[in-house]
Design an enzyme around this catalytic site. Structure first.
Site, short mmCIF file in Angstrom:
data_model
loop_
_atom_site.label_atom_id
_atom_site.label_comp_id
_atom_site.label_asym_id
_atom_site.label_seq_id
_atom_site.Cartn_x
_atom_site.Cartn_y
_atom_site.Cartn_z
N LYS A 27 32.54 -29.10 17.01
CA LYS A 27 33.86 -28.61 17.46
C LYS A 27 34.47 -27.70 16.39
O LYS A 27 34.93 -26.60 16.68
CB LYS A 27 34.78 -29.80 17.71
CG LYS A 27 36.23 -29.43 17.91
CD LYS A 27 37.11 -30.63 18.16
CE LYS A 27 37.80 -31.15 16.92
NZ LYS A 27 38.83 -30.30 16.34
N ASN A 28 34.45 -28.16 15.16
CA ASN A 28 35.14 -27.42 14.10
C ASN A 28 34.42 -26.15 13.69
O ASN A 28 34.98 -25.31 12.99
CB ASN A 28 35.35 -28.31 12.87
CG ASN A 28 36.44 -29.34 13.10
OD1 ASN A 28 37.10 -29.34 14.14
ND2 ASN A 28 36.63 -30.23 12.14
N CYS A 122 46.73 -33.22 16.32
CA CYS A 122 46.81 -34.64 15.97
C CYS A 122 47.94 -34.90 14.99
O CYS A 122 48.17 -34.12 14.07
CB CYS A 122 45.50 -35.09 15.34
SG CYS A 122 44.14 -35.08 16.49
N ARG A 127 51.43 -31.32 8.36
CA ARG A 127 50.64 -30.16 8.76
C ARG A 127 51.43 -28.85 8.78
O ARG A 127 51.57 -28.19 9.82
CB ARG A 127 49.93 -30.42 10.09
CG ARG A 127 49.15 -31.72 10.06
CD ARG A 127 48.23 -31.86 11.23
NE ARG A 127 46.90 -31.33 10.97
CZ ARG A 127 45.90 -31.38 11.83
NH1 ARG A 127 46.07 -31.89 13.00
NH2 ARG A 127 44.73 -30.90 11.51
N ASP A 317 37.75 -36.91 7.95
CA ASP A 317 37.49 -37.21 9.37
C ASP A 317 36.61 -38.44 9.55
O ASP A 317 36.47 -38.94 10.67
CB ASP A 317 36.84 -36.00 10.06
CG ASP A 317 37.85 -34.89 10.32
OD1 ASP A 317 39.05 -35.14 10.18
OD2 ASP A 317 37.43 -33.77 10.66
N ARG A 410 39.13 -34.65 23.43
CA ARG A 410 39.37 -33.37 22.75
C ARG A 410 38.19 -33.00 21.88
O ARG A 410 37.88 -31.82 21.72
CB ARG A 410 40.61 -33.49 21.83
CG ARG A 410 41.91 -33.14 22.49
CD ARG A 410 42.96 -32.91 21.42
NE ARG A 410 42.56 -31.85 20.52
CZ ARG A 410 43.12 -31.60 19.35
NH1 ARG A 410 44.11 -32.33 18.93
NH2 ARG A 410 42.68 -30.61 18.58
#
Ligand code: UD1
Length: 431
Positions: A27-28, A122, A127, A317, A410
């Protein structure tokens, strides 16, 4: 948001998962390449794209920018950028996905202006986006914040190459954003104290194949020579395997599998986790693109302390899955989160499941094992912890219910089918 939940029957003392599990594309890694499509004259063909909900958000952002996303097969797409235009970033999509901020770099580089809301995603800390705003200023942009949106403009519509030193901290998405900004900027951009994640190397390698001039991939300093729009010239972006998914399954296997093969992965991207688990006593066999793991030595696993760190350090993560591992090991260990200040919020739920955890402050927790976890109802608070709760529920005795699985969807493709295939009793239920 979809109201779906997982019902999971814990394995308790049986712990008997076995078989093969295939890792999806990262995903990243794919999200920044999708944003990078704005730098292209023609478009990008990409393969090994994971089927995750974040793709729907990307589609919404693309629609606002005139980009077409054609599905070629189950996991491949052609992103057609022939009619790309500047515009306002889709508000709903930007608020649901922090990574939407990566679009700011290529859009400003190509069009010289942009309007976007504060990105969401999230809830794992404040952030902020200060690094992005400061960097754009250095490259000749001015910005104002009004009506809850950022309005950014570049004098003469062309970003200027700049020296940007990320003094405050290392950021993955800020590194990616300024790589892309530098590709179309006037002159040279030097980025110092950048992130070195495999996803960034994968982005740089692909952009360089398509005409970009970026030096220093995988080191803390990058030098980018600005130039013209990129052309894919038939080069396909082959997405790398998801290392966080790989690591999560490896931890699950170490706890619950009599025999698990994790295929289509890149063990090299997970050195720190593999070394940590091996030292703890986990049986791990490595191949070029597979990892075999089992829990046969689980009674003798040793504890260790974890401090999250930028790559190649221990990934934030994987902090929640490894903490669950530590609840199953005899002895005491310290988990120190150094990247996101809200990322230990979930431990209260684990304590309610029976874990013995003391939270000293927002960043530090000590875990005492071994504890027997009991199933309960959990609310997945973010992508990674959502999946960690799936691991906790499988480790536990009795049934657990995990709500808010939108967050898991997600970032993880078809998670219940892949877990069912290795023997997990997990069911998706629509409320
Ligand atoms: C990326 C990953 C995410 C991972 C994280 C850290 C993607 C899409 N997401 O997120 O899975 O958990 O890296 O490995 O690749 N910060 C500021 N100001 C800024 C930008 C960031 O203070 O302008 C702070 C953040 O709040 C955080 C730290 O920098 O404390 C690192 O965050 P960052 O690397 O930017 O994370 P993301 O890129 O959002």
């Amino acid at each position: 948001m979809e109201k779906e939940k997982f019902i999971i029957q814990g394995l308790g003392k049986e712990k008997s998962l076995s078989g093969k599990i295939k890792i999806s594309g990262s995903k990243n890694a794919v999200l920044p390449v999708m944003a990078a499509s704005v730098l292209f004259e023609d478009g990008i063909k990409m393969t090994n794209v994971p089927l995750i909900k974040d793709l729907d958000r990307i589609k919404e952002i693309y629609e606002g920018l005139g980009i077409k996303m054609d599905k070629l097969s189950n996991d491949s797409y052609f992103i057609n950028t022939k009619k790309v235009r500047s515009g306002e970033m889709d508000e709903k999509a930007s608020k649901m996905m922090r990574a939407s901020i990566i679009f700011a770099g290529p859009i400003l580089a190509r069009f010289g202006e942009l309007v976007f809301p504060h990105p969401g995603g999230c809830v794992i800390g404040a952030r902020p986006i200060d690094l992005f705003l400061e960097g754009f200023e250095k490259m000749g942009a001015t910005w104002e914040h009004k009506n809850e949106k950022y309005y950014i403009k570049v004098k003469g519509k062309k970003l200027k190459g700049a020296n940007i030193f990320f003094k405050k901290l290392i950021s993955v998405t800020a590194t990616e954003t300024f790589i892309m900004a530098g590709v179309l900027a006037e002159g040279k951009t030097v980025l110092s104290n950048v992130a070195m994640e495999p996803e960034i190397i994968s982005l740089i390698d692909y952009l360089n194949k398509c005409g970009a001039k970026i030096k220093g991939a995988g080191t803390p300093v990058l030098e980018i020579k600005g130039g013209d729009l990129l052309k894919s010239n038939g080069f396909v972006y082959e997405n790398i395997p998801d290392r966080i998914e790989t690591g999560s399954f490896l931890i699950l296997g170490a706890l619950c599998a009599s025999d698990l093969e994790i295929c289509n992965c890149d063990p090299f991207h997970l050195e720190v986790l593999i070394e940590t688990l091996k030292d703890s006593g986990v049986n791990i066999e490595l191949g070029k693109n597979y990892i075999k793991v089992n829990n046969k030595n689980k009674e003798n696993y040793k504890t260790f302390d974890i401090k999250t760190h930028e790559y190649p350090g221990f990934p934030t993560d994987l902090q929640s899955p490894i903490l669950i591992y530590l609840t199953q090991v005899n002895g005491e260990s310290l988990v120190f989160e150094t990247i996101f200040e809200g990322r230990l919020n979930y431990v209260d739920d684990l304590i309610k499941m029976g874990a013995d955890i003391k939270l000293w402050d927002a960043l530090r927790a000590t875990v005492k094992g071994k504890t027997y976890l009991k199933g309960r109802e959990l609310d997945g608070p973010d992508i990674r912890t959502g999946f960690a709760f799936v691991i906790a529920a499988l480790v536990a005795e009795n049934e657990s219910i995990i709500n808010n699985i939108y967050y898991i969807d997600r970032g993880y493709e078809n998670i219940e089918n892949r877990l069912q295939a290795i023997g997990a009793n997990i069911e998706r239920v629509i409320n």
